[in-house]
Design an enzyme around this catalytic site. Sequence first.
Site, short mmCIF file in Angstrom:
data_model
loop_
_atom_site.label_atom_id
_atom_site.label_comp_id
_atom_site.label_asym_id
_atom_site.label_seq_id
_atom_site.Cartn_x
_atom_site.Cartn_y
_atom_site.Cartn_z
NE ARG A 1 -0.16 9.86 9.70
CZ ARG A 1 -1.06 8.74 8.86
NH1 ARG A 1 -1.99 8.30 9.24
NH2 ARG A 1 0.14 8.60 8.57
N PRO A 2 0.73 16.80 11.29
CG PRO A 2 2.85 17.53 12.62
CD PRO A 2 2.51 16.46 12.53
CB ILE A 3 1.93 17.96 5.36
CG1 ILE A 3 1.05 19.32 5.63
CG2 ILE A 3 1.03 17.24 5.80
CD1 ILE A 3 0.97 18.97 4.00
CG ASP A 4 5.27 20.39 10.13
OD1 ASP A 4 5.65 19.27 10.62
OD2 ASP A 4 6.86 20.59 11.35
NE ARG B 1 -7.30 4.38 3.98
CZ ARG B 1 -6.30 4.93 4.63
NH1 ARG B 1 -6.66 4.89 6.26
NH2 ARG B 1 -5.03 5.43 4.73
NE ARG C 1 -0.09 12.05 6.76
CZ ARG C 1 -0.70 12.94 8.22
NH1 ARG C 1 -1.20 13.07 7.47
NH2 ARG C 1 0.73 13.55 8.00
CG ASP D 1 2.36 1.48 9.89
OD1 ASP D 1 1.24 2.32 10.67
OD2 ASP D 1 2.51 1.59 8.66
CB ILE E 1 6.53 7.08 15.30
CG1 ILE E 1 7.42 5.65 14.98
CG2 ILE E 1 5.90 7.27 13.16
CD1 ILE E 1 8.72 6.40 14.72
CE LYS F 1 -1.88 1.95 3.73
NZ LYS F 1 -2.05 3.22 3.56
CG ASN F 2 2.69 2.43 3.73
OD1 ASN F 2 1.55 3.22 3.66
ND2 ASN F 2 2.98 2.97 5.01
CB CYS G 1 -5.09 6.21 9.62
SG CYS G 1 -5.23 4.86 9.86
#
Length: 417
Positions: free
Chosen positions: A121-124, A396, A92, A304, A326, A22-23, A116
């Site tokens: 889960r920021p995207i900075d 998913r 995501r 995971d 994490i 998936k990833n 999820c």
Amino acid sequence: MKIIEIIGNKELTGTIKVSGAKNSAVALIPAAILCDEDVILENVPDISDTYDLFNILDLLNIQKDYKNNELKLDLKNMKNCEIKKELSQKLRASYYFMGALLGKFKKVTIYFPGGCSIGARPIDYHIKGFKQMGVNIKIDNDKYELDARNLHGADIYLDFESVGATINLILAATKAKGLTVIHNAAREPEIVNVATFLNSMGAKISGAGTNEITIEGVNYLKKGRGEIIPDRIEALTYIIIGALVGKNLKIENIIPSHIQASLSKLKEIGVDYIENKNSIIINSKKNYKATNIKTLVYPGFPTDVAQPFSVLLTQCSGLSNIKETIFENRMGHMPYLNKMGANIKYNLKEANIKGPTKLKGEEVTATDLRAGAALVCAGLKAEGKTVIFDAEHVLRGYGHLEEKLTNVGAKINIKEI
Ligand code: UD1
């Protein structure tokens, strides 16, 4: 809503074939749009995240053909347009269209991604890196407008080895002017998969799989073919199921070197398995020993996997401990495991699991993808019937879950209510 019903405690025997990761798939599909000719991706998993990305491809007017896990993309008539909020927020990985569309069109409008709920889960880190590459960024609530008249290479230090930021910056840098170096890059196998695919089309990426990745920007990417690597998290979920209820259960299409940290934990608690070149044969047994797990970036123990692994720890003698380092919240399944008979004391950072305890079927809810996977593991081990609500989360990431488990003797069915 979809639910998964399981009648547990059945011995599972036969072969389960692991699908494409998936990833990786959710990164290689956006990566493919950087190509200037046509692209074929093989081993694309049949999961709902894939279909959510297809909706974004449709919006960008990309012609696609998806059959037998092979995805053909015709990019001739591709156009750039705003990635609508509801599509951005489906998963995501929609954020990989930031890097990919920046590379292709130097401009993108998109919304904060979904995925999820396992923490903030920021995207900075992504945004900071793009800015260093000359991207102007306007953020209005959850709407992101990125514009780069002069997308150029940069020396970027990530504050943390983020998988998403590493891939997103590789995507943008592939067609940026000049040299980009990503320091403190993540090393996950999925990142190597993305780089190998882009290089096969003429990109110049070196160092993927190490902490320092160098990308020399190119103007053109030729016809490409990429293959998604096997899903190491799906593989480990089925291996854990094998340790719980397997009898000569064979998990095939795996790359053992990608799952060493988890295999060594299985060995430590006393699980019996035979490791072959691309498969593992596993038998469940009694008397596993408790252990401690700390989740880490690759090649450490994957966050995971900690959720499904926690189910196995309920069957170990003694006190086991899981420390999550994490994400802020990966304990969504814990109250449900306790409801099923486990003895777990937990907070957001760690869980203490006292075992062994018998598990019994119950009504439970999947709060996120891997929490749901953990409940599937628990349901297969438990005596009686388990019903998992909000099963969409599980679908998913686990293609053909019902079929794969039914084929080895599980009593499981997925239905809409
Ligand atoms: C990816 C995987 C996910 C896996 C995770 C860690 C995909 C689609 N998802 O998620 O399955 O659990 O790697 O292996 O590949 N962070 C920031 N700012 C950022 C980016 C990340 O603070 O800009 C933080 C996150 O909140 C998290 C940590 O860094 O606490 C790691 O995140 P990251 O490695 O980026 O995970 P994802 O790419 O979201």
